[in-house]
Design a protein around this motif. Structure first.
Motif, mmCIF file in Angstrom:
data_model
loop_
_atom_site.group_PDB
_atom_site.id
_atom_site.type_symbol
_atom_site.label_atom_id
_atom_site.label_comp_id
_atom_site.label_asym_id
_atom_site.label_seq_id
_atom_site.Cartn_x
_atom_site.Cartn_y
_atom_site.Cartn_z
ATOM 1 N N MET A 240 24.039 -79.320 41.801
ATOM 2 C CA MET A 240 23.342 -79.147 43.053
ATOM 3 C C MET A 240 21.833 -79.294 42.844
ATOM 4 O O MET A 240 21.163 -79.870 43.675
ATOM 5 N N TYR B 64 20.432 -81.104 40.562
ATOM 6 C CA TYR B 64 20.199 -82.526 40.332
ATOM 7 C C TYR B 64 20.012 -83.243 41.665
ATOM 8 O O TYR B 64 19.064 -84.007 41.852
ATOM 9 N N LEU B 65 20.926 -82.998 42.591
ATOM 10 C CA LEU B 65 20.825 -83.624 43.915
ATOM 11 C C LEU B 65 19.577 -83.164 44.664
ATOM 12 O O LEU B 65 18.941 -83.939 45.375
ATOM 13 N N TRP B 66 19.222 -81.897 44.500
ATOM 14 C CA TRP B 66 18.023 -81.384 45.154
ATOM 15 C C TRP B 66 16.785 -82.092 44.612
ATOM 16 O O TRP B 66 15.890 -82.451 45.367
ATOM 17 N N VAL C 169 16.687 -85.098 43.317
ATOM 18 C CA VAL C 169 16.728 -86.480 43.804
ATOM 19 C C VAL C 169 16.270 -86.576 45.258
ATOM 20 O O VAL C 169 15.518 -87.485 45.620
ATOM 21 N N THR C 170 16.700 -85.631 46.083
ATOM 22 C CA THR C 170 16.419 -85.741 47.516
ATOM 23 C C THR C 170 15.134 -85.056 47.966
ATOM 24 O O THR C 170 14.565 -85.441 48.985
ATOM 25 N N TYR D 253 8.019 -83.557 37.208
ATOM 26 C CA TYR D 253 8.677 -84.836 37.503
ATOM 27 C C TYR D 253 7.684 -85.993 37.413
ATOM 28 O O TYR D 253 7.959 -87.014 36.785
ATOM 29 N N LYS E 25 17.750 -91.141 35.707
ATOM 30 C CA LYS E 25 18.704 -90.035 35.563
ATOM 31 C C LYS E 25 18.210 -89.023 34.541
ATOM 32 O O LYS E 25 18.377 -87.818 34.726
ATOM 33 N N VAL F 12 15.377 -86.983 36.166
ATOM 34 C CA VAL F 12 15.923 -86.047 37.161
ATOM 35 C C VAL F 12 16.649 -84.903 36.459
ATOM 36 O O VAL F 12 16.497 -83.738 36.840
ATOM 37 N N SER F 13 17.412 -85.203 35.416
ATOM 38 C CA SER F 13 18.120 -84.151 34.680
ATOM 39 C C SER F 13 17.139 -83.196 34.015
ATOM 40 O O SER F 13 17.343 -81.976 34.029
ATOM 41 N N ALA G 155 15.708 -81.006 36.727
ATOM 42 C CA ALA G 155 16.679 -79.993 37.152
ATOM 43 C C ALA G 155 16.766 -78.869 36.118
ATOM 44 O O ALA G 155 16.857 -77.691 36.475
#
Length: 136
Positions: free
Chosen positions: A1, A3-5, A7-8, A29, A110, A113-114, A117
């Motif tokens: 979750m 990770y998706l947060w 990204v978005t 980031y 990726k 982002v990882s 996260a």
């Protein structure tokens, strides 16, 4: 979750929340993204290292059962030296190819982002511990 947060919410600069944790994550980031954008040789060195590791693994799996362990070890050492030879000589002035805009995002997106996260987990854990165990 998370990770998706990332990204978005964190990756797009327009929709970043205005709170301390989100600002730290956005800075983290952006720093990682700049690190890979400004150092394309990181990609090339990691790619060469992976190719070297794969070559040695192939040597061990295919020739290992046919040869004695001493010969396999000697071949492994020779192959390692041969694959490291260009780096021992240094560059010839041509340098590495520059990465096109967007290539870094494809290759390292990726990973970045990882890592972001994971940093979010660390920051949230520290906040939770500060609430549960406040320092006097």
């Amino acid at each position: 979750m998370l990770y998706l947060w990332v990204v978005t919410v964190i990756a797009p600069t327009k929709s970043r929340p205005d709170n301390p944790i989100a600002k730290k994550l956005a800075e983290f980031y952006d720093t990682r993204t700049r690190q890979y954008n400004e150092n394309p040789e990181i990609y090339h060195s990691r790619l060469l290292e992976k190719q070297k590791t794969d070559a040695i693994a192939t040597l061990k799996t295919q020739l290992g059962p046919l040869l004695s362990p001493a010969i396999v070890k000697q071949l492994e050492q020779n192959l390692t030296l041969a694959l490291d030879f260009p780096s021992l000589l240094g560059t010839d002035g041509k340098g590495t190819d520059t990465l096109k805009k967007g290539e870094v995002k494809k290759r390292f997106g990726k990973l970045i982002v990882s890592q972001t996260a994971a940093k979010a987990v660390e920051l949230l854990f520290n906040e939770l511990m500060a609430i549960l165990h406040p320092k006097p």
